[in-house]
Design a protein around this motif. Structure first.
Motif, mmCIF file in Angstrom:
data_model
loop_
_atom_site.group_PDB
_atom_site.id
_atom_site.type_symbol
_atom_site.label_atom_id
_atom_site.label_comp_id
_atom_site.label_asym_id
_atom_site.label_seq_id
_atom_site.Cartn_x
_atom_site.Cartn_y
_atom_site.Cartn_z
ATOM 1 N N ALA A 1 -5.080 7.167 6.266
ATOM 2 C CA ALA A 1 -4.813 7.283 4.831
ATOM 3 C C ALA A 1 -5.926 7.974 4.041
ATOM 4 C CB ALA A 1 -4.517 5.899 4.247
ATOM 5 N N PRO A 2 -7.209 7.600 4.216
ATOM 6 C CA PRO A 2 -8.242 8.292 3.433
ATOM 7 C C PRO A 2 -8.301 9.792 3.716
ATOM 8 C CG PRO A 2 -9.094 6.241 4.329
ATOM 9 C CD PRO A 2 -7.754 6.465 4.983
ATOM 10 N N VAL B 1 1.353 11.989 0.572
ATOM 11 C CA VAL B 1 0.543 11.062 1.369
ATOM 12 C C VAL B 1 1.432 9.963 1.936
ATOM 13 C CG1 VAL B 1 -1.263 9.296 1.268
ATOM 14 C CG2 VAL B 1 -1.613 11.517 0.158
ATOM 15 N N SER C 1 -8.161 4.598 -1.511
ATOM 16 C CA SER C 1 -7.690 4.663 -0.121
ATOM 17 C C SER C 1 -8.692 4.021 0.830
ATOM 18 C CB SER C 1 -7.428 6.123 0.285
ATOM 19 O OG SER C 1 -8.637 6.863 0.393
ATOM 20 N N LEU D 1 2.088 8.989 5.846
ATOM 21 C CA LEU D 1 1.837 7.634 6.343
ATOM 22 C C LEU D 1 3.064 7.074 7.057
ATOM 23 C CD1 LEU D 1 -0.147 6.149 3.340
ATOM 24 C CD2 LEU D 1 -1.052 6.798 5.579
ATOM 25 N N VAL E 1 -5.378 11.347 1.805
ATOM 26 C CA VAL E 1 -5.652 11.367 0.366
ATOM 27 C C VAL E 1 -6.692 12.432 0.033
ATOM 28 C CG1 VAL E 1 -6.532 10.023 -1.585
ATOM 29 C CG2 VAL E 1 -5.007 8.953 0.075
ATOM 30 N N TRP F 1 1.077 4.600 -2.803
ATOM 31 C CA TRP F 1 1.017 6.040 -2.523
ATOM 32 C C TRP F 1 2.327 6.750 -2.838
ATOM 33 C CZ3 TRP F 1 -3.580 7.127 -3.005
ATOM 34 C CH2 TRP F 1 -4.604 6.368 -2.446
ATOM 35 N N SER G 1 -7.668 0.704 2.909
ATOM 36 C CA SER G 1 -7.679 0.844 4.369
ATOM 37 C C SER G 1 -8.619 -0.169 5.009
ATOM 38 C CB SER G 1 -8.086 2.266 4.759
ATOM 39 O OG SER G 1 -7.079 3.191 4.400
ATOM 40 N N ALA H 1 0.837 -1.207 0.000
ATOM 41 C CA ALA H 1 0.000 0.000 0.000
ATOM 42 C C ALA H 1 0.872 1.257 0.000
ATOM 43 C CB ALA H 1 -0.924 -0.006 1.218
ATOM 44 N N TYR I 1 -8.821 8.060 -6.372
ATOM 45 C CA TYR I 1 -7.796 7.856 -5.352
ATOM 46 C C TYR I 1 -8.396 7.804 -3.958
ATOM 47 C CZ TYR I 1 -4.654 9.047 -9.215
ATOM 48 O OH TYR I 1 -3.993 9.079 -10.412
#
Length: 197
Positions: A148-149, A119, A165, A123, A152, A112, A169, A108, A161
């Motif tokens: 993450a969302p 992003v 995410s 992370l 993003v 990104w 996730s 993951a 995108y």
């Protein structure tokens, strides 16, 4: 050519880097040792830093390559996101090893790194801070996955995108369900411990 990047992404994602690294270095199969998860954290516990670093780099690159190829071909964000998702799913459910793979954290991250490096940076920072404070790799991954969302949506607010995410996730949290149970009962291994987690 663009659509060929989709099956390529899944096939590259299916490469079990932890298993391949273990075989090359003469280490036990990660699926039979420690936490039995074919990922860098498990390899680190019994194989050492070099083996873990190779596993981590391989798991990141198998997402970077297909997603980067799609970006290089000026693909639509939906195709780019599709490549990212398929590389990620390949890691979780690899065709080469009976659809039983790892948890997908490094893969993951590779997605990104190409789509939105800022992003990826956030992370990594999130993972490091949580790991430094609580000393749990799984908790660090879970917090980063949940963040993450938001990252993003803030830094790469493109529908494809954001959806990517959310899907990744949700899958990351699902794949860590055993770790969540161990965290809740105090049985999860801390970073640096040799016990499985």
């Amino acid at each position: 050519m663009l659509y060929l990047t989709l099956p390529l992404a899944y096939l590259l994602g299916s490469l079990p880097m932890a298993i391949l690294v273990a075989r090359v270095l003469g280490l036990p199969d990660p699926r039979t040792t420690g936490s039995r998860n074919p990922g860098a954290t498990n390899v680190l516990r019994y194989g050492g830093k070099a083996a873990a670093a190779l596993t981590l780099a391989g798991d990141v690159l198998k997402a970077v390559i297909p997603v980067g190829l799609a970006r290089g071909l000026d693909a639509d964000p939906l195709i780019v996101a599709g490549c990212g998702l398929l590389a990620f799913l390949g890691h979780l459910y690899p065709v080469f090893f009976g659809f039983k793979g790892g948890k997908g954290v490094a893969t993951a991250l590779g997605v990104w790194l190409v789509i939105a490096p800022a992003v990826a940076g956030l992370l990594i920072a999130t993972w490091v801070v949580v790991a430094a404070v609580f000393r749990y790799s799984s908790l660090s991954a879970l917090v980063a996955a949940l963040a993450a969302p938001l990252y993003v949506w803030w830094l790469a607010p493109i529908d494809a995108y954001v959806l990517l995410s959310l899907l990744m996730s949700a899958l990351l949290v699902w794949r860590h369900r055993t770790n969540i149970q161990k965290l809740a009962t105090g049985q999860e291994s801390r970073i640096g411990a040799s016990r499985s987690g």
